[in-house]
Design a protein around this motif. Structure first.
Motif, PDB file in Angstrom:
ATOM      1  N   PHE A  85       0.864  -1.177   0.000  1.00 23.80           N
ATOM      2  CA  PHE A  85       0.000   0.000   0.000  1.00 23.80           C
ATOM      3  C   PHE A  85       0.899   1.226   0.000  1.00 23.80           C
ATOM      4  CE2 PHE A  85      -2.794   3.330   1.527  1.00 23.80           C
ATOM      5  CZ  PHE A  85      -3.842   3.165   0.636  1.00 23.80           C
ATOM      6  N   ILE A  86       0.745   2.074  -1.033  1.00 23.96           N
ATOM      7  CA  ILE A  86       1.674   3.180  -1.225  1.00 23.96           C
ATOM      8  C   ILE A  86       0.958   4.533  -1.262  1.00 23.96           C
ATOM      9  CG2 ILE A  86       3.430   1.776  -2.347  1.00 23.96           C
ATOM     10  CD1 ILE A  86       2.392   2.694  -5.042  1.00 23.96           C
ATOM     11  N   GLY A  87      -0.275   4.561  -0.778  1.00 23.38           N
ATOM     12  CA  GLY A  87      -1.026   5.812  -0.723  1.00 23.38           C
ATOM     13  C   GLY A  87      -1.189   6.289   0.707  1.00 23.38           C
ATOM     14  N   HIS A  88      -1.723   7.491   0.845  1.00 23.95           N
ATOM     15  CA  HIS A  88      -1.959   8.045   2.179  1.00 23.95           C
ATOM     16  C   HIS A  88      -3.113   7.304   2.841  1.00 23.95           C
ATOM     17  CE1 HIS A  88      -2.177  10.912   5.421  1.00 23.95           C
ATOM     18  NE2 HIS A  88      -3.445  11.179   5.135  1.00 23.95           N
ATOM     19  N   ILE A  89      -2.981   7.009   4.117  1.00 28.43           N
ATOM     20  CA  ILE A  89      -4.044   6.317   4.863  1.00 28.43           C
ATOM     21  C   ILE A  89      -4.601   7.235   5.944  1.00 28.43           C
ATOM     22  CG2 ILE A  89      -4.714   4.284   6.178  1.00 28.43           C
ATOM     23  CD1 ILE A  89      -2.233   2.915   5.347  1.00 28.43           C
ATOM     24  N   GLN A  90      -5.905   7.400   5.949  1.00 32.18           N
ATOM     25  CA  GLN A  90      -6.556   8.071   7.057  1.00 32.18           C
ATOM     26  C   GLN A  90      -6.807   7.042   8.151  1.00 32.18           C
ATOM     27  OE1 GLN A  90      -9.934   9.459   4.768  1.00 32.18           O
ATOM     28  NE2 GLN A  90      -9.114  11.552   4.716  1.00 32.18           N
ATOM     29  N   LYS A  91      -6.752   7.477   9.397  1.00 31.34           N
ATOM     30  CA  LYS A  91      -6.885   6.543  10.515  1.00 31.34           C
ATOM     31  C   LYS A  91      -8.160   5.717  10.446  1.00 31.34           C
ATOM     32  CE  LYS A  91      -6.121   7.348  14.745  1.00 31.34           C
ATOM     33  NZ  LYS A  91      -6.211   7.978  16.086  1.00 31.34           N
ATOM     34  N   ASN A  92      -9.245   6.322   9.960  1.00 29.08           N
ATOM     35  CA  ASN A  92     -10.515   5.594   9.936  1.00 29.08           C
ATOM     36  C   ASN A  92     -10.579   4.529   8.851  1.00 29.08           C
ATOM     37  OD1 ASN A  92     -10.667   7.298   7.747  1.00 29.08           O
ATOM     38  ND2 ASN A  92     -12.723   8.058   8.180  1.00 29.08           N
ATOM     39  N   LYS A  93      -9.538   4.438   8.012  1.00 27.91           N
ATOM     40  CA  LYS A  93      -9.511   3.412   6.974  1.00 27.91           C
ATOM     41  C   LYS A  93      -8.430   2.364   7.203  1.00 27.91           C
ATOM     42  CE  LYS A  93     -11.684   6.151   3.352  1.00 27.91           C
ATOM     43  NZ  LYS A  93     -11.617   6.651   1.956  1.00 27.91           N
TER      44      LYS A  93
END
Length: 248
Positions: A85-93
């Motif tokens: 996974f190479i994208g930005h992650i929001q905590k809720n995801k």
């Protein structure tokens, strides 16, 4: 739209270019890992190059990772696929990402809060092995990009090692500035990541051989390899150019 034959040709071309670039390294010619960035690309193209020996694939968007990794045909035909996974992650995801079958590494950890969320989420899943992660560094200091600053890398690296027992921290990642002209000299973003690795090793007494550098994409992966990259993320040079996609 590229055909599968075009994609296979692209993969073979990139593999050859990686071999040549690796031979130009100052410190050994070990070939870096190739991550085929398959965002917005069809399942049949992923399966097609998996059958040609490609195992590592990268996705930027949470929902696309979930959809592809859970595809029945892909699960059947690509049992050893390894998703980055190479994208930005929001905590809720975070929990969604962690449920993806074949998840191999998250390359975009950029805060203590996110590291904690991923660590706690992985712990709840009762996995036998630790989850591999990388710390993302914003080497270009561009506001629109995620990543820790170069002067806070060591602090986050130390925090994860000491406080996140369910994570295996394997290295550093950067995106770098788009469109850099390599004829002007070594890419400063890549040099900055190399410096970050040196700082982490010196201050935390770590073995340099145990810290990977994920840098280099379609436009500059050969240059990144020569400067020490161990993990290159290549999309359009394999799959062909893709239309822009809205962020999720």
């Amino acid at each position: 739209m590229s055909t599968l034959e075009n994609v296979i040709d692209g993969l073979n071309d990139v593999r050859c270019r990686i071999k040549v670039a690796a031979q130009k390294r100052k410190e050994g010619n070990v070939e870096p890992r190739l991550v085929a960035v398959s965002k917005t690309k069809p399942i049949e193209h992923i399966i097609g190059i998996y059958q040609k020996g490609q195992r590592h694939f990268g996705e930027n968007y949470v929902q696309e990772l979930i959809t592809k990794s859970s595809d029945v045909e892909l699960l059947e035909k690509c049992p050893d696929i390894k998703w980055h996974f190479i994208g930005h992650i929001q905590k809720n995801k975070v929990s969604k990402v962690l449920m993806a079958p074949g998840l191999h590494v998250i390359e975009t950890i950029d805060s203590e809060k996110l590291a904690n969320a991923v660590n706690d989420g992985w712990k709840k899943l009762n996995k036998e092995s630790k989850l591999k992660i990388m710390v993302q560094v914003n080497t270009s200091n561009e506001k629109e990009k995620s990543g820790v600053t170069t002067d806070t890398v060591v602090d986050l690296y130390k925090f994860i090692i000491e406080k996140c027992g369910h994570l295996e921290l394997i290295g550093l990642m950067t995106i770098g500035q788009y469109g850099y002209d390599c004829s002007q000299g070594p890419n400063p973003d890549f040099l900055a990541l190399v410096d970050c690795k040196r700082d982490v090793c010196d201050k935390l007494k770590l073995n340099p051989s145990e810290i990977e550098l994920s840098m280099g994409m379609s436009d500059d992966f050969e240059h990144a390899i020569e400067l020490g990259s161990t993990n290159v993320r290549v999309g359009s040079s394999i799959f062909g150019f893709r239309a822009r996609k809205e962020k999720q």
